[in-house]
Design an enzyme around this catalytic site. Structure first.
Site, PDB file in Angstrom:
ATOM      1  N   GLY A 151       0.809  -1.201   0.000  1.00  0.00           N
ATOM      2  CA  GLY A 151       0.000   0.000   0.000  1.00  0.00           C
ATOM      3  C   GLY A 151       0.840   1.246   0.000  1.00  0.00           C
ATOM      4  CG  MET A 201       1.693   4.856   4.974  1.00  0.00           C
ATOM      5  SD  MET A 201       1.032   5.026   6.644  1.00  0.00           S
ATOM      6  CE  MET A 201       2.555   4.954   7.595  1.00  0.00           C
ATOM      7  CG  ASP A 206      -7.435   6.333   5.793  1.00  0.00           C
ATOM      8  OD1 ASP A 206      -8.378   6.831   5.132  1.00  0.00           O
ATOM      9  OD2 ASP A 206      -6.509   5.695   5.270  1.00  0.00           O
TER      10      ASP A 206
END
Length: 573
Positions: free
Chosen positions: A7, A9, A120
């Protein structure tokens, strides 16, 4: 033991503790790890996350921010992300929605009690398991706010699931997560977003303007509508609290929130059971592999012997996974395929094939003026784009590079060039004098966007072959697809015709950038029916993929499905 996700990060691997507990090990992206402010904030956020304990929360069990690559480990659960479940099986029945929302509200209560705000919360950050839903990635995304990626004022988060205060760049708190959970409830029950079916920016603008134009909820079921009205108020102080929300959902569900016997439709339950079975019997561990770093200088000479990896002794029988984790994506990321991580391979001073940095990230700032009565509210979003494209100035209306792109980061650092032989200016004469012999013509090739837990699909044009299982060697793949973009190992471009000369000219004189986003493909028609996409492959052949159909999704942030035929020529200079 396996790579289970990638993803915005970092990359997530399936591993084990010394005691044999399965964990999801997230290795943070190198560009984040090199930022001192990020490391400091990441340490604070993970320490806070490790204090969170509660039912239906996936715990962080260990972390390190002092090494070259920061990492964290969470307990592992072989569930299916809610986003994937809705995509594959459609909306959930009302009772399941209320149980999902009520249980998630209880998890948020524990998260907020530890002084953490998720920030998030979205369908891909809720895992559905046989034992109920689990919340992942709480509090971690905020660490990215301190990096150079967002110093210009951008925000970390997913626009479609932000609260009004988050979208406006104001202070966020526990009520922010409640608003996001209300949006999730609406989408899970109907497949429709309360703010319409526009793009991410459009929806975020409407959310930011909620105080003046609240969402239209009349079309929702009365029971669900009453819940949404209490979650989606513009003023955070007026939103329902998580404990009250959990009690309301239990009443609406007509069953205890902890009773998960048959709580999901049978097909979805069967898929979860299948994943649990796969997780109990993962592939045997391979030799350890660290993410590759760009070389600091050109190697002095080829190594005399290939590097040896530590032996990976015989694996013991894996225990049943007890909890779960998922990636912290820049976009919605589909993971949990449990494919084996590729083992290290011997390298030389000039390897024949090398995949470029697939997921290089920068943040571009999008400023959106939102009409708010007589005044104007400004909403700023930091959104991930391809780093190399901006750094090299290779930007076009359809995401294409100029005919003379600047050196990539690896080239500048002395690494091998990803440019195929015959594509540089010094070899233009060899290109002009090349002859071509056809190896095959018109072989069908269909590329579907990864789904059902897969993070990437790889394509070898020389075969041609598509591998959606991630077992293809990275040195074999000519390009890959994840849910939001295509990533090219070698330059691929659009040809003006079907002759080999026209094909090669398209690959060398009109290439796309290293990555091509779903937005460029869907909105700007960077790839369309009838296009001839050409590449000089890693085997030194010339390949042409003629697109016969592009099945574009409703959400332009996701990659379409492509169908076409492949023709390959041998090149003789």
């Amino acid at each position: 033991m396996a790579r289970i996700g990638e993803g915005g990060m970092g990359t997530v691997y399936l591993s084990r503790t010394r005691g044999g507990q399965p964990v999801a090990l997230k290795v943070i992206r190198r560009e984040y790890g090199q930022d001192h402010d990020f490391r400091r904030r990441f340490e604070q956020e993970v320490q806070a996350a490790r204090r969170v304990q509660g039912y239906h929360i996936v715990p962080v069990v260990d972390h390190d921010t002092s090494g070259e690559l920061p990492w964290l480990a969470s307990a592992f659960i072989p569930g299916i992300p809610l986003h994937d479940a809705l995509t594959q099986f459609g909306p959930l029945p009302p009772a399941a929605v209320f149980q999902l929302v009520g249980t998630t509200a209880r998890a948020l209560s524990a998260i907020h009690a530890a002084g953490v705000v998720h920030r998030d919360l979205k369908p891909s950050n809720i895992l559905l398991g046989a034992g109920g839903p689990y919340v992942i990635d709480f509090g971690i995304a905020r660490a990215a706010d301190a990096t150079q990626l967002t110093q210009s004022g951008g925000l970390i988060g997913t626009p479609q699931y932000m609260s009004p205060e988050h979208a406006l760049g104001e202070r966020v708190g526990p009520a922010t997560d409640v608003f996001s959970l209300g949006l999730i409830a609406a989408v899970a029950a109907t497949g429709r977003h309360p703010y319409g079916d526009g793009g991410a920016i459009t929806i975020a603008a409407q959310i930011a303007n909620t105080a003046h134009r609240p969402p239209q909820l009349a079309s929702y079921d009365p029971a669900l509508r009453s819940l949404l009205e209490r979650c989606l108020t513009a003023d955070p102080a007026e939103r329902i609290g998580t404990e009250e929300l959990a009690a309301l959902c239990q009443e609406l569900a007509g069953r205890g929130l902890s009773d998960f016997q048959g709580w999901l439709p049978a097909p979805l339950g069967a898929e979860i059971a299948r994943r649990e079975q796969v997780a109990q019997n993962p592939p045997p561990p391979t030799a350890p592999q660290m993410p590759a770093a760009p070389p600091a200088a050109p190697p002095a000479a080829p190594p005399t012997a290939p590097p040896t990896a530590p032996p990976a002794g015989p694996p013991t029988a894996p225990p049943t996974p007890v909890a779960g984790f998922g990636p912290a994506p820049a976009y919605d990321s589909r993971t949990y395929n449990l494919s084996p991580a590729p083992a290290p391979t011997a390298t030389s001073a000039a390897p024949k094939r090398r995949r470029g940095a697939r997921m290089a990230v920068i943040a571009t700032v999008v400023v959106l003026a939102v009409a708010a009565g007589a005044g104007t509210a400004v909403w700023i979003l930091g959104k991930d784009k391809d780093k190399d494209s901006k750094a090299n100035g290779s930007k076009g209306s359809a995401g294409q590079a100029s005919s003379s792109p600047s050196p990539s980061r690896e080239q500048q650092a002395g690494g091998s060039s990803p440019t195929p032989s015959g594509s540089s200016g010094s070899s233009s004469q060899a290109t002009a004098n090349a002859t071509y012999s056809k190896l095959f013509e018109g072989k069908a090739l269909t590329l579907r966007a990864p789904a059902g837990g897969l993070d990437s699909t790889y394509v070898d044009l020389d075969a041609p072959k598509v591998d959606p299982t991630n077992y293809m060697d990275s040195d074999t793949a000519d390009f890959s697809a994840d849910n939001s973009q295509l990533t090219f190992t070698r330059p691929m471009g659009k040809a003006s015709g079907t002759t080999p000369q026209e094909c090669r000219a398209g690959a060398e004189q009109n290439p796309y950038t290293e990555t091509l986003s779903a937005q460029s493909i869907n909105k700007e028609k960077a790839i369309a029916e009838g296009d001839h996409l050409c590449m000089v492959t890693g085997d030194g052949n010339l390949a042409m993929w003629t697109i016969t159909s592009v099945d574009r999704p409703a959400d332009s942030d996701y990659l379409p499905n492509f169908s076409g035929t492949v023709t390959v020529w041998n090149i003789a200079n």
